[in-house]
Design an enzyme around this catalytic site. Sequence first.
Site: not given
Length: 398
Positions: A119, A146, A193-194, A225, A247, A326, A369
């Site tokens: 996404e 998350c 993803g990281e 990030s 983060s 969220n 987020c």
Amino acid sequence: MSEQLLTASTSIDAAPLSDNTVQTTAPATSKINLLDLNRQQMREFFAEMGEKPFRADQVMKWMYHYCYDDFEQMTDINKGLRAKLQRVAEIRAPEVAEEQRSVDGTIKWAIKVGDQQVETVYIPEADRATLCVSSQVGCALECKFCSTAQQGFNRNLRVSEIIGQVWRAAKIIGSLKSTGTRPITNVVMMGMGEPLLNLNNVVPAMDIMMDDFGFGLSKRRVTLSTSGVVPALDKLGDMIDVALAISLHAPTDDIRDEIVPINRKYNIETFLAAVRRYLDKSKANGGRVTVEYVMLDHINDSTEQAHQLAECLKDTPCKINLIPWNPFPGAPYGRSSNSRVDRFSKVLMEYGFTTIVRKTRGDDIDAACGQLAGEVIDRTKRTLKKKMAGEPIAIKTV
């Protein structure tokens, strides 16, 4: 570097740092996808065809300044070269599977990558428009708050699948120019993803974002990030200079161990030391990092924890973004109340920290987020259903 607006005129061990191996799907054709190449690689490719470097620059300009994917439209390229390119190369960006539009102007695209989806989110504001880009199909880091993490991890995205998200979005937004839609001015690697677990693909993609013959963004307008993959963060500083966001989400190791499990491998002190090393090398950050802190009701949002966070960050130049959590189905958390967020923010400001409470955007289309999920075939076999059935999540309240 001139800055051009973008228009169409597992566990950590399950996702290695990609030093030697890049996890990708096989290309759909035998042709070279030029979206996989940064400018140096593009010039090398053209040299192999017996062409001069400036020809590569010309093609890149058509690709990224005008979002063209048809060599025949590149009118300053001679017909012979156009025919040669048609035989050996292509410009193939991932397609949009679905588009959703929020009442606040946010747009979320489900982007097809092979037989799965990631996404990408476009977030317009009064003075800018930010594109949130994914770097992996799923995520291996298992951050408990998350949605992406609950899908498990499948693979790294290719360069063309990362820069292709920007290309596709720029083309769509360019077509909406007559409606007053703001061109993309900023890109954040904050989607699925990281990013630091996919350096070999993320770095060339960011290089194209900042290249004058690419999208021409300032290094301060491209942000990566990370949740704290320390060896890769040290490596990033030697590879490219972009804005950095971290983060953090907790002021102490005991809380962060639970909600950001990579902390068990690289604790807060180790992470922040690596951040300071990066800042020492970087010009893109203006001397400070952006700290992201999601607000979880009675988990990490007490005034005591605000004091702990201020103490934790006293040696790390930063600004702090407080992010209202969220929700997503099955999550064991609640969003902090406005009053708790306000008290938390005031404590940090009393210590002198620039503190911003992020406005939630796109939550009516699950584009906010922490809500991005896509469609992931979980190679790590970690799904939310299995977690909730067999691995209860320990939660401390404060």
